[in-house]
Design an enzyme around this catalytic site. Structure first.
Site, PDB file in Angstrom:
ATOM      1  N   PHE A 150       0.805  -1.226   0.000  1.00  9.87           N
ATOM      2  CA  PHE A 150       0.000   0.000   0.000  1.00  9.87           C
ATOM      3  C   PHE A 150       0.833   1.269   0.000  1.00  9.87           C
ATOM      4  O   PHE A 150       0.358   2.329  -0.389  1.00  9.87           O
ATOM      5  CB  PHE A 150      -0.932   0.008   1.232  1.00  9.87           C
ATOM      6  CG  PHE A 150      -0.245   0.442   2.505  1.00  9.87           C
ATOM      7  CD1 PHE A 150      -0.093   1.785   2.805  1.00  9.87           C
ATOM      8  CD2 PHE A 150       0.285  -0.489   3.393  1.00  9.87           C
ATOM      9  CE1 PHE A 150       0.562   2.199   3.962  1.00  9.87           C
ATOM     10  CE2 PHE A 150       0.941  -0.088   4.549  1.00  9.87           C
ATOM     11  CZ  PHE A 150       1.076   1.263   4.830  1.00  9.87           C
ATOM     12  N   LYS A 174      -1.491  -6.919  -9.202  1.00 11.97           N
ATOM     13  CA  LYS A 174      -2.426  -7.117  -8.086  1.00 11.97           C
ATOM     14  C   LYS A 174      -2.109  -5.991  -7.115  1.00 11.97           C
ATOM     15  O   LYS A 174      -1.179  -6.058  -6.319  1.00 11.97           O
ATOM     16  CB  LYS A 174      -2.188  -8.479  -7.431  1.00 11.97           C
ATOM     17  CG  LYS A 174      -3.387  -9.061  -6.703  1.00 11.97           C
ATOM     18  CD  LYS A 174      -4.034  -8.159  -5.662  1.00 11.97           C
ATOM     19  CE  LYS A 174      -3.288  -8.067  -4.369  1.00 11.97           C
ATOM     20  NZ  LYS A 174      -3.873  -7.116  -3.383  1.00 11.97           N
ATOM     21  N   ARG A 178      -6.037  -1.399  -0.203  1.00 10.66           N
ATOM     22  CA  ARG A 178      -6.335  -0.105   0.415  1.00 10.66           C
ATOM     23  C   ARG A 178      -6.316   1.045  -0.596  1.00 10.66           C
ATOM     24  O   ARG A 178      -7.057   2.005  -0.468  1.00 10.66           O
ATOM     25  CB  ARG A 178      -5.282   0.212   1.488  1.00 10.66           C
ATOM     26  CG  ARG A 178      -5.404  -0.653   2.691  1.00 10.66           C
ATOM     27  CD  ARG A 178      -6.278   0.023   3.704  1.00 10.66           C
ATOM     28  NE  ARG A 178      -6.576  -0.859   4.821  1.00 10.66           N
ATOM     29  CZ  ARG A 178      -7.476  -0.562   5.756  1.00 10.66           C
ATOM     30  NH1 ARG A 178      -8.151   0.561   5.696  1.00 10.66           N
ATOM     31  NH2 ARG A 178      -7.688  -1.394   6.737  1.00 10.66           N
ATOM     32  N   CYS A 282       9.544   1.936   3.294  1.00  8.69           N
ATOM     33  CA  CYS A 282      10.476   0.856   3.635  1.00  8.69           C
ATOM     34  C   CYS A 282      11.893   1.394   3.759  1.00  8.69           C
ATOM     35  O   CYS A 282      12.770   0.714   4.267  1.00  8.69           O
ATOM     36  CB  CYS A 282      10.436  -0.221   2.569  1.00  8.69           C
ATOM     37  SG  CYS A 282      10.920   0.425   0.975  1.00  8.69           S
ATOM     38  N   GLU A 383       9.255  -3.591  13.055  1.00 10.75           N
ATOM     39  CA  GLU A 383       9.059  -2.478  12.124  1.00 10.75           C
ATOM     40  C   GLU A 383       7.848  -1.679  12.610  1.00 10.75           C
ATOM     41  O   GLU A 383       6.757  -2.232  12.757  1.00 10.75           O
ATOM     42  CB  GLU A 383       8.782  -3.041  10.727  1.00 10.75           C
ATOM     43  CG  GLU A 383       8.608  -1.968   9.685  1.00 10.75           C
ATOM     44  CD  GLU A 383       8.245  -2.536   8.313  1.00 10.75           C
ATOM     45  OE1 GLU A 383       7.411  -3.449   8.241  1.00 10.75           O
ATOM     46  OE2 GLU A 383       8.791  -2.052   7.318  1.00 10.75           O
TER      47      GLU A 383
HETATM   48  P1  NAD Z   1       1.543  -6.691   2.916  1.00 11.88           P
HETATM   49  O1  NAD Z   1       2.582  -7.734   2.899  1.00 11.88           O
HETATM   50  O2  NAD Z   1       0.456  -6.773   3.932  1.00 11.88           O
HETATM   51  O3  NAD Z   1       0.783  -6.615   1.493  1.00 11.88           O
HETATM   52  C1  NAD Z   1       1.516  -6.568   0.280  1.00 11.88           C
HETATM   53  C2  NAD Z   1       0.700  -7.277  -0.801  1.00 11.88           C
HETATM   54  O4  NAD Z   1       0.565  -8.656  -0.442  1.00 11.88           O
HETATM   55  C3  NAD Z   1      -0.708  -6.711  -0.958  1.00 11.88           C
HETATM   56  O5  NAD Z   1      -1.018  -6.645  -2.335  1.00 11.88           O
HETATM   57  C4  NAD Z   1      -1.570  -7.725  -0.217  1.00 11.88           C
HETATM   58  O6  NAD Z   1      -2.852  -7.838  -0.793  1.00 11.88           O
HETATM   59  C5  NAD Z   1      -0.796  -9.018  -0.371  1.00 11.88           C
HETATM   60  N1  NAD Z   1      -0.956  -9.926   0.779  1.00 11.88           N
HETATM   61  C6  NAD Z   1      -1.099  -9.577   2.084  1.00 11.88           C
HETATM   62  N2  NAD Z   1      -1.196 -10.674   2.855  1.00 11.88           N
HETATM   63  C7  NAD Z   1      -1.108 -11.750   2.044  1.00 11.88           C
HETATM   64  C8  NAD Z   1      -1.132 -13.170   2.248  1.00 11.88           C
HETATM   65  N3  NAD Z   1      -1.264 -13.686   3.447  1.00 11.88           N
HETATM   66  N4  NAD Z   1      -1.010 -13.977   1.175  1.00 11.88           N
HETATM   67  C9  NAD Z   1      -0.852 -13.450  -0.055  1.00 11.88           C
HETATM   68  N5  NAD Z   1      -0.820 -12.109  -0.310  1.00 11.88           N
HETATM   69  C10 NAD Z   1      -0.954 -11.272   0.717  1.00 11.88           C
HETATM   70  O7  NAD Z   1       2.304  -5.283   3.019  1.00 11.88           O
HETATM   71  P2  NAD Z   1       1.672  -3.831   3.159  1.00 11.88           P
HETATM   72  O8  NAD Z   1       1.134  -3.660   4.525  1.00 11.88           O
HETATM   73  O9  NAD Z   1       0.793  -3.529   2.002  1.00 11.88           O
HETATM   74  O10 NAD Z   1       2.992  -2.934   2.968  1.00 11.88           O
HETATM   75  C11 NAD Z   1       3.843  -2.582   4.016  1.00 11.88           C
HETATM   76  C12 NAD Z   1       5.029  -3.511   4.118  1.00 11.88           C
HETATM   77  O11 NAD Z   1       5.726  -3.533   2.889  1.00 11.88           O
HETATM   78  C13 NAD Z   1       6.041  -3.054   5.144  1.00 11.88           C
HETATM   79  O12 NAD Z   1       6.501  -4.176   5.845  1.00 11.88           O
HETATM   80  C14 NAD Z   1       7.148  -2.449   4.313  1.00 11.88           C
HETATM   81  O13 NAD Z   1       8.427  -2.452   4.900  1.00 11.88           O
HETATM   82  C15 NAD Z   1       7.122  -3.334   3.122  1.00 11.88           C
HETATM   83  N6  NAD Z   1       7.728  -2.685   1.982  1.00 11.88           N
HETATM   84  C16 NAD Z   1       8.960  -3.127   1.586  1.00 11.88           C
HETATM   85  C17 NAD Z   1       9.596  -2.515   0.530  1.00 11.88           C
HETATM   86  C18 NAD Z   1      10.939  -2.982   0.061  1.00 11.88           C
HETATM   87  O14 NAD Z   1      11.367  -2.508  -0.965  1.00 11.88           O
HETATM   88  N7  NAD Z   1      11.614  -3.875   0.746  1.00 11.88           N
HETATM   89  C19 NAD Z   1       8.970  -1.463  -0.145  1.00 11.88           C
HETATM   90  C20 NAD Z   1       7.715  -1.054   0.281  1.00 11.88           C
HETATM   91  C21 NAD Z   1       7.096  -1.677   1.348  1.00 11.88           C
END
Ligand code: NAD
Length: 499
Positions: A150, A174, A178, A282, A383
C-alpha cells in the site's frame, strides 16, 4: 450508490460480478470512498488467459515498437502527474508533494526501460572454434504477476511493470486493496500509450486471488514487495509451483550519527526521513544511533524540529505529514510506543492521540521521539511503519555497526559523518543492502538495482535496474556453423572438428 473499482482486462475496465467487495477509505477522513471488487476464480482465470494470449504476440513485437510505447507512456506519466498524485493522496493519505515524489522515482524506471534495446543487446563470439560463432541473448519469461504494497501505490508497480513489459513479458498487477486507484490509472495510461490489449491487466482481491496467481501454470514469474511474513508465503508458494520469484520484505533502518557529523543537515535529514509519508516507507529512517558525546544536543534539536512538523490532510498545501493508512495501523503504532514507555524508554515528543481539527475521524498521529531506547526493546525489534523516531546512544563507530548488524532486517541504513575513513569502514562492514553516506534515504537510481539483505529480502533477486532485466528474461546461447560440406562424424563432446 458506492463506486465499484473494477479490474482491468484487455485494455478496458472489467466489472466482474462484484460477488465480494471491500471498502476503500480516505485515511484523512476515515470515510469509505469506494468499494473494491474482488475477482472470482473464473475472473482470475479470464485475466490470466488474456495475459497468456497477449504474451504470444507481445514477445514478437520489435524492440523499436516496444521502445516507442515506453517513451509515450513516460510522456503521459509526466502529463498526468497531478491527477495521479491526487489519487494517491486520496487513498493513501500522503501529502501531494510526496505523492509526486514517488511518481518521479517511478518515472526513472520507465526512463531506464526506454533504453531496453541497449540492455538486451546480448553477446557474440566470432570464430569461437573454426567456422563456429557463438552468441547469447535473453528472451522474456512469459506472464509476470506483480503483487504490491500500500505504501507506494505508483512507484512500486513502476519498479516492476516497465522492465517486465520492455523485456517482452505481459504483466498482471495485483494492487494493494487499500489504495488500488493508482494502479488502475497506470493501466489507462499504458492503454493510451498504445500498449496492446492484455499486456497490462489488473486483478483485485485477497489471498485467494493471489493464491491462484502463485499456483497457476500460465503465470511464469512473480514480483512481490511487502511485509516479510507475506514475502515468505509468496516465495515458498511461487517457487514450489515452478515460478521464479523476487520477494522484497520489511525493514528497520538505522542511521548512525557520529560526533563529527554536520548537525544542522543531519537533523533536517533525520526529521524528513522519519516523518516523511508518516514513516510509512520501507526506506524511512526510524532509528537514530547517536554517538554519546553529541546525543543530548542532537536530541534537543530533533525535539524542537519534530514539534514544528505540520500534520493534516495530504491535500492541504502547507502540511508536512498526512495520516497513516488505517485505524489498525494507528492502533499498532500507538501500541508500540506504549510498549517502549513500559519498557523504560522516554517519550520526548508524543504523537499518540494527535487530533487534526476538522478531521477528527482521520487516522492521524503526531511525530513521536522515543529516547533512551535499547536494542532489546520491542520497538527496536519490530518495524513500526509510523511517524516515530527512536534514539539509541552508542560510544563508537564499531558499537554502532554491531548494533545495526544485530538487527534482523537489512534494507537501508545511513551514516552521518565528516570522516571519509569512518564512512568507508561503515559501508564495508554494515550488513545492509542499501547504504547512504550523509544521505538518509539511499534508494538507488533506476540503473542500479534496489534490494535489502537478511529478513528484508526473501530469495536473492533485487528489483529494477540490471537485476530486473535479468529476472524478467531467460538466457539462451546459440552455437552455430554454416558448413560448406559435411565432414566426418565426431563423437567427442566438444568435437575436434569444432576446434
Ligand atoms: P503486505 O505484505 O500486507 O501486502 C503486500 C501485498 O501482499 C498486498 O497486495 C496484499 O494484498 C498481499 N498480501 C497480504 N497478505 C497476504 C497473504 N497472506 N497472502 C498473499 N498475499 C498477501 O504489506 P503492506 O502492509 O501492504 O505494505 C507494508 C510492508 O511492505 C512493510 O513491511 C514495508 O516495509 C514493506 N515494503 C517493503 C519494501 C521494500 O522494498 N523492501 C517497499 C515497500 C514496502
Amino acid at each position: 450508490m458506492t463506486t465499484i473499482t473494477p479490474h482491468w482486462l484487455d485494455g478496458a475496465p472489467f466489472e466482474g460480478t462484484h460477488e465480494k467487495t471491500s471498502p476503500i477509505y480516505n485515511p484523512a477522513t476515515g470515510e469509505v470512498i469506494a468499494e473494491l471488487a474482488h475477482a472470482t476464480p473464473d475472473e482470475v482465470e479470464t485475466i490470466i488467459a488474456s495475459s497468456k494470449k497477449a504474451s504470444e504476440s507481445w514477445s514478437q513485437v520489435s524492440l523499436a515498437k516496444r521502445t516507442a510505447i515506453l517513451f509515450r507512456f513516460r510522456e503521459l506519466l509526466v502529463e498526468h502527474t497531478d491527477e495521479l498524485a491526487e489519487i494517491v493522496t486520496r487513498e493513501h493519505g500522503k501529502v501531494l508533494s510526496d505523492a509526486k515524489g514517488e511518481i518521479a522515482r517511478g518515472l526513472e524506471v520507465v526512463e531506464f526501460a526506454c533504453g531496453i534495446p541497449q540492455l538486451l543487446k546480448g553477446e557474440f563470439s566470432e570464430q569461437a572454434a573454426t567456422g563456429i560463432d557463438v552468441y547469447s541473448f535473453r528472451q522474456p519469461v512469459g506472464v509476470v504477476a506483480g503483487i504490491t504494497p500500500f505504501n507506494f501505490p505508483v512507484m512500486i508497480p513502476l519498479w516492476m511493470s516497465p522492465v517486465a513489459i520492455a523485456t517482452g513479458n505481459t504483466f498482471i498487477l495485483k494492487p494493494p486493496g487499500r489504495d488500488p486507484g493508482a494502479g488502475m490509472f497506470l493501466a489507462e495510461l499504458w492503454k493510451r500509450a498504445g500498449l496492446p490489449d492484455g499486456v497490462f491487466n489488473v486483478v483485485h482481491g485477497d489471498r485467494n486471488v493471489i493464491g491462484r496467481l502463485l499456483t497457476h501454470p500460465d503465470v511464469d514469474a512473480i514480483s512481490f514487495v511487502g511485509a516479510t511474513t507475506t514475502a515468505k508465503i509468496i516465495f515458498e508458494t511461487g517457487t514450489k509451483h515452478g515460478k521464479r520469484v523476487q520477494a522484497l520484505g520489511a525493514a528497520k533502518n538505522h542511521g548512525l550519527v557520529l560526533a563529527d557529523a554536520d548537525l544542522d543537515s543531519t537533523v533536517n535529514n533525520l526529521i524528513a526521513a522519519a516523518y516523511g509519508a508518516a514513516g510509512e516507507r520501507c526506506m524511512a529512517l526510524p532509528v537514530a544511533v547517536v554517538q554519546e558525546e553529541i546525543a543530548d544536543e542532537l536530541v534537543a534539536r530533533l525535539v524542537a524540529k519534530a514539534k514544528q512538523v505540520k500534520v493534516g490532510p495530504g491535500t492541504a498545501p502547507d502540511v508536512d505529514m498526512g495520516p497513516v493508512i488505517s485505524e489498525q495501523a494507528k492502533a499498532r503504532i500507538t501500541g508500540l510506543i506504549d510498549s517502549a514507555e513500559a519498557e523504560g524508554a522516554e517519550i520526548l515528543v508524543d504523537g499518540r492521540g494527535h487530533v487534526v481539527e476538522g478531521y477528527e475521524s482521520g487516522w492521524f498521529l503526531g511525530p513521536t521521539i522515543v529516547d533512551k531506547v535499547n536494542p532489546e526493546m520491542t520497538i527496536n525489534k519490530e518495524e513500526v511503519f509510523g511517524p516515530t523516531l527512536e534514539i539509541i546512544r552508542v560510544t563508537s563507530l564499531e558499537e554502532g555497526i554491531a548494533l545495526i548488524n544485530a538487527n534482523q532486517y537489512g534494507n537501508g541504513t545511513a551514516i552521518f559523518t565528516s570522516s571519509g575513513e569512518a564512512a568507508r569502514t561503515f559501508t564495508r562492514a554494515v550488513q545492509v543492502g542499501m547504504v547512504g553516506v550523509n544521505v538518509p534515504i539511499p534508494v538507488p537510481v533506476a540503473w542500479h538495482s534496489f534490494g535489502g539483505w537478511k529478513e528484508s529480502l526473501v530469495g536473492e533477486t533485487h528489483i529494477y535496474g540490471p537485476e530486473g532485466v535479468k529476472f524478467y528474461t531467460r538466457g539462451k546461447v546459440v552455437t552455430q556453423r554454416w558448413p560448406k560440406q559435411s565432414g566426418a562424424v565426431s563423437f567427442h563432446f566438444s568435437g575436434d572438428s569444432q576446434k
